[in-house]
Design an enzyme around this catalytic site. Sequence first.
Site, PDB file in Angstrom:
ATOM      1  N   ASP A   1     -10.486 -12.772  25.916  1.00  0.00           N
ATOM      2  CA  ASP A   1      -9.742 -14.047  25.945  1.00  0.00           C
ATOM      3  C   ASP A   1     -10.543 -15.111  25.213  1.00  0.00           C
ATOM      4  O   ASP A   1     -11.708 -14.906  24.888  1.00  0.00           O
ATOM      5  CB  ASP A   1      -9.533 -14.482  27.402  1.00  0.00           C
ATOM      6  CG  ASP A   1     -10.870 -14.607  28.129  1.00  0.00           C
ATOM      7  OD1 ASP A   1     -11.307 -13.624  28.730  1.00  0.00           O
ATOM      8  OD2 ASP A   1     -11.518 -15.677  28.044  1.00  0.00           O
TER       9      ASP A   1
ATOM     10  N   ASP B   1     -11.332 -18.058  26.555  1.00  0.00           N
ATOM     11  CA  ASP B   1     -11.799 -18.999  27.571  1.00  0.00           C
ATOM     12  C   ASP B   1     -10.896 -20.246  27.575  1.00  0.00           C
ATOM     13  O   ASP B   1      -9.668 -20.087  27.480  1.00  0.00           O
ATOM     14  CB  ASP B   1     -13.293 -19.326  27.371  1.00  0.00           C
ATOM     15  CG  ASP B   1     -13.936 -19.821  28.662  1.00  0.00           C
ATOM     16  OD1 ASP B   1     -13.707 -19.197  29.714  1.00  0.00           O
ATOM     17  OD2 ASP B   1     -14.637 -20.847  28.637  1.00  0.00           O
TER      18      ASP B   1
END
Length: 285
Positions: free
Chosen positions: A222, A224
């Site tokens: 991901d 973040d």
Amino acid sequence: MSSENVKVLIGVIGGSGLYHLDNLTFVKHVNPETPWGYPSSPITIAALPSGTLVAFVARHGQGHTIAPSAVPARANIAALKSLGVRAILAFSAVGSLREDIPPGTFALPSQIIDRTKGVRPASFFEGTSVVAHAAFGDPFSLKLVKWLEGPIRRALADEGRGVQLVTDKCIVCMEGPQFSTRAESLMYRQWGGDLINMSVLPEAKLAREAEISYALVATATDYDSWRPHEGAVTAAEVFKTLQANADTSRHVAATILEELHAAALEGDILTEEAGSMQFSIMPRS
Ligand code: ADE
């Protein structure tokens, strides 16, 4: 601490999504009790096609029941050491703090910023009368990391899914279990962080104290929470990439472990940290 007479030189620590390895012949489970308790899960001893043994431990337990802050890292490292392990290849799902490290990318970090706030027991010497200061300027074992780059690149190319490997990155290790705020995520970028996870510490510190070579294969899931026009990271987003990353991690391990073992026997990967604690213990006056 019973090692049940098994001698294994290479240990693998699996992170989120990586609860077993592929292409290995199961030999047995061992569950050594250490002075710091039992490891996260019974350790799987398995044989590579050549018969060489490797040890595998699932950091968060077999059913992912152990939160990052509660991982018995001292027991995991001590248990691997009791089996004879001298080099650890650790895998971990991580967030990306950089646009050019998209989810799905693999990384070999070279630096760590510690944001675990001292909550986790981070030394084998804690609670003893021995004062020890391990050298940790280079938190990963440089020769091992350097060696891994080529074989991992080749394994990723051979898998054919276009997964990229980036090197020489700085990973922030945060406490969790909640993800970072947007402000923290932006701050970590300003500090020079490229990746973020909740697991590389104290594991890397303890491996150093145990004089075991240690490298992290970080697998990005991901972005973040730093991207201004995108949603902040959620567990659901992490889960989306986790399975594909774990499949690729298994392919990487299956491809490189035999070669790593052979290189380790020939060169100095296994002995890179041996004796490193020799001058770390404060002499008593
Ligand atoms: N593990 C995977 N993604 C993460 C993130 N964004 N922050 C901390 N740990 C993570």
